[in-house]
Design a protein around this motif. Structure first.
Motif: not given
Length: 865
Positions: A801-826
């Motif tokens: 289990v990681a504390d942080e995960i990489t969240l993929v940001i997509q616009i219209m299904g295209k990947t536009r970037g990633t951010i690090q967020v807490p793994a616990s985020a709902d």
RNA sequence: GCGGAUGUGGUGGAAUUGGUAGACACGCACGCUUGAGGGGCGUGUGGCUUUGCUGUGCGAGUUCGAGUCUCGCCAUCCGCACCA
């Protein structure tokens, strides 16, 4: 290569040295002896045993390495493992060596076995050599003979006149596989003739249905092998229908389309059909005789080769169609085979393309009985047969019924009609033929029967087994079996009445030897019985069988057959011998061929950057092909072991391709694996030197670096375990080892107990793949016991289990970037993080968000309006 | 002809089974180390007209999103092949 020495810290990785050392130690300690402790779960790992040609090739290395990894992993996981090896040691090459070079087959074979065993032992394969078998040893073939007598007693072995491939130069019978596609002998090059001889057969056809239906019990087999066996058995369902000749003889035929009986306008018999002579009228006698002679001269291959023009001759007589009492002519033609069905067919030219071509050529009647819907046809205007659906016409009781094989359709209706009226019955037919096991050769198992003028065929009594091969034999390569010429061996008293009788001089097909060897391993040294049934029932079935696809039908089908027969004799209680089967791909190497001359050029003579023929200058074709002497592309395992060691060879073979796919040999990739093992060596050695007896007990709180490393460690445990348990994916398992090794190299916490845990885990996970280097490093880490007995590493899922995960940001299904967020985020929090992200802001600005898709732990996708 | 499998960078091959395509290697390039070679270490490496576009044999489709699912093609490999 000596960079390690320069640092002076640790010794150099020297594979040949440590491999020899540990092979010796393991053998001395009996590390690979099969445990008898039946409280542990069992695992039976088996490679197809080799023919002892004398030289190990890369295909062997691949096969045995795969099985060895499986066996070693299971041992570390606490199973008791049976992992044996032996020799499929009877066969023609030994006899040919005797003919060509004057060495006795036994001597040649045992020399080769010794040589190959020594080569195998250098690969670090964890075999229990106490259970080694050789099929040419009397201790073994005694029980092959005993098995044959079981078949004889069960009525499953019999003698029959049969048309076989006869080599007129070598004066011997050849197996089908010894005749090439042009119908010529592989040895003499002579055109093979068909000859009727009395031969021994095993009744495998009695088991056709079970061999077919039990394929469903083998989900662990490759789909394509099951399909090949299904094809080979070739079940077709239909009916047997009895026609009468005008002279009153019965003429049964098999058909899959009994519904088209009313459209049968003539009959065709195979030229060898026993009734041909009787049915032929005086007028037609000469034509029939000529046709039969021509057909007999053709090999099976010739007969089935000319797919174009139909040939045939009318016998002059007629048969009565049993459904409508019509008189129809009886022909002979070689498109009807004596070996399938009854050797005779009813011909329905309107609905069978072969019959149609025949009818057109010889101007025979064509009568339509299936009318395709919305399409009025008649027999006179057809341009080809109509095998498809429609409605029955011109068919008396079947008229109006829809044509087809389903419930309530024409085929079922026809069978019911035939059975009600006593004209025929529903029946299945198989392509599979009985197994011809007679060989007129010396180097095989003598068939243990005696031919007595008064008692007939008499089995040799059990207490007189084995019937051993005499040693004083001459090998000329000519004439019948060398055994037939040994009067003192042939002439024996009948075991039943004591009068003078003669031994059978045929030996058995070597596929019989290999049809039960996997059972013998469970109790390999039993002198009083073929095996102890309890032991076989304990160990069998083989949990993992590994071998080449070339055995997809013959060996695997025969072994299944033997298993079922021995089960029915009450000797064992299993239905199927091999639970899971892996067919490994070929080992290929780069090949150069001159397309002008068709000659292969040895790679050593070619510049790989500009492949030209050194003698003609022609540009060469470059491709990968199975290693072979004639193509000059073989790589000798000996050379690889000498240069890099067994561990590197094993790692390369496992990493280079998934096991069932073809593998392209590449020296550069072998170097790559050698470099990897050197890196592991340095990594572990340096650690062992700097941290003797390092503690692995974890502190209560871990730093981020420690947590990250620990996650890498347990990810490796998880991935490697999964890769070698499900569908074997050794290539990705090795890549996981590399990732762990890279993670340890990059880790910033070398003094942490987590790092020590990582080092130990790496060595353990490496152990099944590269057993020698893992053992050596394990001992350097201060352990007294063998790494192979140290147990498989335990997975701690909490570490994944990681504390942080990489969240993929997509616009219209295209990947536009990633951010690090807490793994616990709902979900709501993830959406919030995503909305605030720079990447999303850039694209969302000024637009309407129509929809937001949040996939927990993975991505947020904004759909704009 | 029938049946089956496969198609992803320069190469071998990955992809949690519908969620960042190219993991891990090989090769290549550049740099450091070395008297040189080898080896080792580091960085980079799908393509392109590079704020971006495009890309998993080809063409359609489903979906917020397709290497992955659906339909239709193409190519290669393997097995069977006059089996009634």
């Amino acid at each position: 290569m000596d960079s390690v020495n320069r640092s002076g810290a640790v010794s150099k990785y020297s594979p040949t040295e440590i491999e020899a050392k540990w092979q010796q130690t393991w053998a001395d300690q009996g590390l690979d002896t099969t445990p008898e402790d039946t409280t542990k779960p069992k695992f039976y790992a088996l490679s197809m045993f080799p023919y002892p040609s004398g030289n190990l090739h890369m295909g062997h290395v691949r096969n045995y390495t795969i099985t060895d990894v499986v066996a070693r992993v299971r041992r570390m996981q606490g199973y008791r493992v049976l992992h044996p090896m032996g020799w499929d040691a009877f066969g023609l090459p030994a006899e040919n060596a005797a003919i060509d070079r004057g060495i006795h087959p036994a001597k040649w074979t045992y020399q080769n076995i010794d040589q190959m065993r020594a080569q195998l032992q250098k690969l670090g394969l964890s075999y229990d050599w106490n259970r080694e078998v050789a099929t040419c040893s009397p201790d073994y073939y005694k029980w092959t003979q005993w098995s044959f007598l079981q078949f004889l007693e069960a009525g499953l072995a019999y003698q029959k006149e049969s048309a076989v491939n006869w080599d007129p130069i070598d004066q011997t019978v050849l197996a089908n596989e010894q005749v090439d596609s042009a119908g010529k002998s592989w040895r003499s090059g002579a055109k093979v003739e068909r000859k009727l001889l009395r031969q021994w057969f095993l009744k495998i056809t009695d088991y056709a249905d079970e061999l077919l239906s039990d394929l469903d019990q083998l989900p662990g087999w490759p789909e394509r092998v099951r399909l090949m066996q299904e094809n080979w058995i070739g079940k077709s369902t239909g009916a047997q229908v009895v026609f009468q000749t005008e002279s009153g003889d019965e003429l049964p035929v098999f058909t899959t389309r009994p519904d088209t009986l009313w459209g049968a306008t003539f009959m065709v018999l195979s030229p060898e059909h026993p009734l041909v002579e009787k049915l032929t009228t005086a007028d037609q006698a000469e034509a029939v005789k000529t046709y039969q002679t021509a057909a007999a001269a053709k090999s099976d291959i010739d007969r089935t080769d000319d797919t174009k023009e139909k040939t045939g001759v009318w016998t002059g007589s007629f048969a009565i169609n049993p459904v409508n009492d019509e008189q129809i002519p009886i022909w002979i033609a070689d498109y009807v085979l004596m070996g399938y069905g009854t050797g005779a067919i009813m011909a329905v030219p309107a609905h069978d393309q072969r019959d149609f071509e025949f009818a057109r050529k010889f101007s025979l009647a064509i009568k339509l009985v299936v009318q395709p819907e919305g399409d009025a046809r008649s027999g006179d205007t057809l341009t080809e047969a109509w095998p498809g659906d429609g409605v029955m016409v011109n068919s008396g009781p079947l008229d109006g019924i829809p044509a087809g094989k389903g419930d309530g359709q024409s085929v079922a209706a026809a069978i019911q009609w035939l059975e009600t009226n006593g004209k025929g019955k529903g029946e299945a037919n198989y392509r599979l033929r009985d197994w011809l096991i007679s060989r007129q050769r010396y180097w095989g198992v003598p068939i243990p029967v005696v031919h007595c003028p008064s008692c007939g065929i008499v089995p040799v009594p059990d207490d007189q087994l084995p019937v051993t091969l005499p040693e004083d034999v001459e090998f000329s390569g000519r004439g019948a079996s060398p055994l037939a010429k040994l009067d003192h061996w042939v002439n024996v008293p009948c075991p039943s009445c004591g009068e003078p009788a003669k031994r059978e001089t045929d030996t058995m097909d070597t596929f019989i030897d290999s049809s039960w060897y996997f059972l013998r391993y469970a109790d390999a040294n039993n002198e009083g019985a073929i095996f102890d049934s309890a032991k076989v029932n304990d160990w069998l079935p083989v949990d993992q069988y590994v071998g080449g696809i070339e055995h997809a039908i013959l060996h695997l089908l025969y072994s299944r057959f033997f298993t079922k027969v021995l089960r029915d004799r009450g000797l064992i209680n299993i239905d199927e011998p091999f639970k899971r089967l892996l067919t490994q791909g070929m080992v290929q190497a780069i090949t150069y061929k001159n397309p002008q001359t068709g000659k292969y050029i040895p790679p050593a003579e070619v510049n790989p950057d500009d492949p030209k023929d050194p003698s003609t200058g022609d540009p060469l074709e470059v491709f990968y092909e199975k290693m072979s002497k004639s193509k000059y592309n073989g790589v000798d395992p000996k050379d690889v072991l000498q240069k890099y060691g067994a561990d590197t060879a094993r790692m390369f073979i496992l990493f280079k391709a998934p096991p069932e796919k073809d593998l392209e040999w590449d020296d550069a990739d072998v170097e790559g694996q050698y470099r990897f093992l050197n890196r592991v060596w340095r990594l572990v050695s340096e650690f062992a030197t700097a941290h003797p007896n390092a503690a692995t007990a974890l502190p209560p709180e871990l730093s981020k670096a420690e947590k990250d490393l620990r996650r890498a460690i347990h990810t490796a445990i998880k991935e490697v375990s999964e890769d070698i348990e499900g569908d074997y994916q050794f290539n990705t398992a090795v890549s996981e080892l590399m990732k762990l090794s890279n993670a340890l190299s990059d880790a910033k916490c070398a003094d942490s107990p987590v790092y020590a845990e990582g080092i130990e885990t790496l060595v353990k996970l490496l152990a099944p793949f590269a057993p020698h280097i893992a053992e050596e490093l394990w001992r350097q880490l201060g352990h007294q016991e063998s790494v192979h007995q140290s147990g498989w590493p335990q997975l701690d899922t909490a570490a994944l289990v990681a504390d942080e995960i990489t969240l993929v940001i997509q616009i219209m299904g295209k990947t536009r970037g990633t951010i690090q967020v807490p793994a616990s985020a709902d979900k709501a929090a993830l959406e919030q993080y995503a909305r605030e992200s720079e990447a999303a802001q850039r694209y969302i600005e000024g637009k309407t968000i129509r929809k937001v898709i949040v996939v927990p732990k993975k991505l947020v996708n904004f759909v704009l309006g």
